[in-house]
Scaffold this motif. Structure first.
Motif, short mmCIF file in Angstrom:
data_model
loop_
_atom_site.label_atom_id
_atom_site.label_comp_id
_atom_site.label_asym_id
_atom_site.label_seq_id
_atom_site.Cartn_x
_atom_site.Cartn_y
_atom_site.Cartn_z
N CYS A 217 0.80 -1.23 0.00
CA CYS A 217 0.00 0.00 0.00
C CYS A 217 0.83 1.27 0.00
O CYS A 217 0.27 2.37 0.00
N GLY A 218 2.15 1.15 0.02
CA GLY A 218 3.00 2.33 -0.01
C GLY A 218 3.55 2.67 1.36
O GLY A 218 2.85 2.59 2.36
N GLU A 219 4.83 3.07 1.38
CA GLU A 219 5.46 3.36 2.66
C GLU A 219 4.87 4.59 3.34
O GLU A 219 4.85 4.68 4.58
N GLY A 220 4.36 5.54 2.54
CA GLY A 220 3.76 6.72 3.14
C GLY A 220 2.54 6.39 3.97
O GLY A 220 2.37 6.91 5.09
N ARG A 221 1.70 5.50 3.45
CA ARG A 221 0.50 5.12 4.18
C ARG A 221 0.86 4.37 5.47
O ARG A 221 0.29 4.62 6.54
N VAL A 222 1.81 3.46 5.38
CA VAL A 222 2.20 2.70 6.57
C VAL A 222 2.79 3.64 7.62
O VAL A 222 2.47 3.54 8.81
N GLN A 223 3.63 4.58 7.19
CA GLN A 223 4.25 5.49 8.14
C GLN A 223 3.21 6.38 8.81
O GLN A 223 3.30 6.66 10.02
N TRP A 239 0.17 -5.74 13.02
CA TRP A 239 -1.14 -6.23 13.41
C TRP A 239 -1.97 -5.16 14.12
O TRP A 239 -3.20 -5.29 14.21
N SER A 240 -1.33 -4.09 14.58
CA SER A 240 -2.04 -3.04 15.32
C SER A 240 -2.42 -1.84 14.47
O SER A 240 -3.11 -0.95 14.95
N LEU A 241 -1.98 -1.81 13.23
CA LEU A 241 -2.21 -0.64 12.38
C LEU A 241 -3.54 -0.72 11.65
O LEU A 241 -4.00 -1.81 11.29
N SER A 242 -4.14 0.44 11.42
CA SER A 242 -5.40 0.52 10.67
C SER A 242 -5.07 0.74 9.19
O SER A 242 -5.09 1.87 8.69
N LEU A 243 -4.76 -0.34 8.51
CA LEU A 243 -4.36 -0.28 7.10
C LEU A 243 -5.52 -0.67 6.19
O LEU A 243 -6.53 -1.22 6.66
N PRO A 244 -5.41 -0.40 4.88
CA PRO A 244 -6.48 -0.82 3.96
C PRO A 244 -6.74 -2.32 4.06
O PRO A 244 -5.84 -3.10 4.37
#
Length: 394
Positions: A217-223, A239-244
């Motif tokens: 999904c891109g490093e910007g979104r993860v960061q 596992w704790s991140l609110s990702l797509p």
């Protein structure tokens, strides 16, 4: 899948097979002499003045004492070589991973078929992963991305084994033109993808799950999600991140394939036979070659070379972009003789369609994929696995 983001170009050693570029170089035209099949790995310091077949493996500017497992005995199975190099923590008991283990595990025959297609490229990929001392789980990533089909597009425009979108592909040195697309070159794309993954791993302080999420999904979104959780005093692991949704499933899918292949017998999966030896070879030649004509004159299936070389989009090689042809190693000597004797092909002999794409093997992934979806589901990609393997090994 690879999303667009800002980063420095690190593709100076995109594929160090041919002068570190994977693109057409200045080589003399082949003579009538039959080239010898080279058992040694490719070395960019040597350039043949005739068409020459070399072992389908990598060499780069890395120091000679870099850790590697490439010296394993030839009778060592490539699957075992992959399992031996697993480095990621065991997440098999994670509920999300188990969901995909159960889902894919219900179709052991289909997974066996999929491993047939993978077997063509696995040795090449794991050799490079080993050379870079990376987790061999990365060698399984094309299961999630493309089902090991180098001639596949997503609805979002991603292409090849590693599903590069156009702009990211260009940033990592993968040229694209009307009749050529390096994203679909298994060797060039593998080098580019591993360059990108190494960069992401460094960005996220060695956390491979975050690096894999960023690849999707891109490093910007993860960061941004990491920063958001950190500001709230929350954990910042994958596992704790609110990702797509796609990304939340992407990493568990890879980990599910890890579990299913490592314990194939437990799940009733018959993995394809994969001796620890290269199945592919590469031929250097500086003239346009009609790949279907070459295959037929060598007594092979007409589509056997276009299946391995989909980056030549018309079925005619384009030396101005790349002077490399990928061959099935077991037929490399015969094909080398045939190709050396063939006259230069006319570009007009390729596809007559306006877009000039070679549609012999091209498939578009997914049926109703949402915008931005660049991975495909196993079921949509298994139906041609046996046909693909038959073409390549014909």
């Amino acid at each position: 899948m690879i999303k667009m983001s800002t980063y420095a170009l690190v593709a100076t050693s995109l594929v160090a097979v041919f002068s570190g570029s994977g693109c057409s170089g200045n080589v003399k035209k082949p003579t009538a002499d039959t080239p010898k099949l080279q058992k040694a790995s490719l070395d960019t310091r040597t350039a043949s003045t005739t068409a020459s077949v070399r072992k389908a493996s990598y060499r780069s500017t890395a120091s000679s004492d870099s850790p590697t497992q490439a010296s394993l005995d030839q009778d060592f199975d490539t699957w075992e070589r992959i399992f031996h190099g697993f480095k990621l923590p065991n997440h098999t008991n994670n509920a999300q991973v188990q969901r995909f283990v159960n889902q894919y595990g219900r179709n052991p025959r289909q997974l066996g078929m999929l491993s047939e297609r993978a077997s063509v490229f696995l040795h090449m990929i794991v050799h490079e992963v080993d050379r870079r001392n990376l987790p061999t789980e990365l060698a399984l990533l094309p299961f999630v991305e493309s089902a090991f089909n180098p001639d596949v597009f997503s609805h979002a425009g991603a292409a090849g084994l590693w599903q590069f979108i156009p702009d990211t592909g260009k940033r990592y040195g993968l040229q694209q033109a009307k009749d050529y697309d390096a994203r679909m070159d298994p060797f060039a794309a593998t080098g580019a993808a591993l360059n990108y993954l190494e960069k992401l791993n460094a960005d996220f302080n060695g956390d491979w799950l975050l690096a894999l999420a960023a690849y999707n999904c891109g490093e910007g979104r993860v960061q941004r999600e990491i920063d958001r959780n950190r500001s709230k005093g929350l954990p910042t692991d994958f596992w704790s991140l609110s990702l797509p949704k796609e990304t939340r499933e992407y990493v568990p899918r890879l980990l599910a394939f890890k579990e299913l292949t490592r314990n194939a017998k437990r799940y009733g999966i018959a993995l394809a036979d994969t001796p620890n030896e290269a199945k592919l070879a590469q031929l250097r030649i500086d003239k346009p070659v009609n790949l279907r004509q070459a295959a037929m004159q060598a007594g092979l299936d007409a589509d056997s070379l276009t299946a391995l070389n989909p980056y030549f989009r018309t079925g005619i090689t384009t030396p101005r972009y790349s002077n490399r042809i990928i061959l099935p190693r077991e037929h490399a000597q015969r094909l080398t003789q045939v190709i050396a004797a063939l006259p230069a092909a006319s570009p007009r002999a390729g596809s007559s369609k306006a877009h000039q794409y070679n549609t012999l093997a091209t498939t578009q992934t997914g049926k109703k994929a949402a915008k931005g979806t660049q991975y495909t589901r196993v079921k949509t990609k298994l139906r041609s696995a046996q046909l693909y393997k038959r073409k390549v090994n014909a």
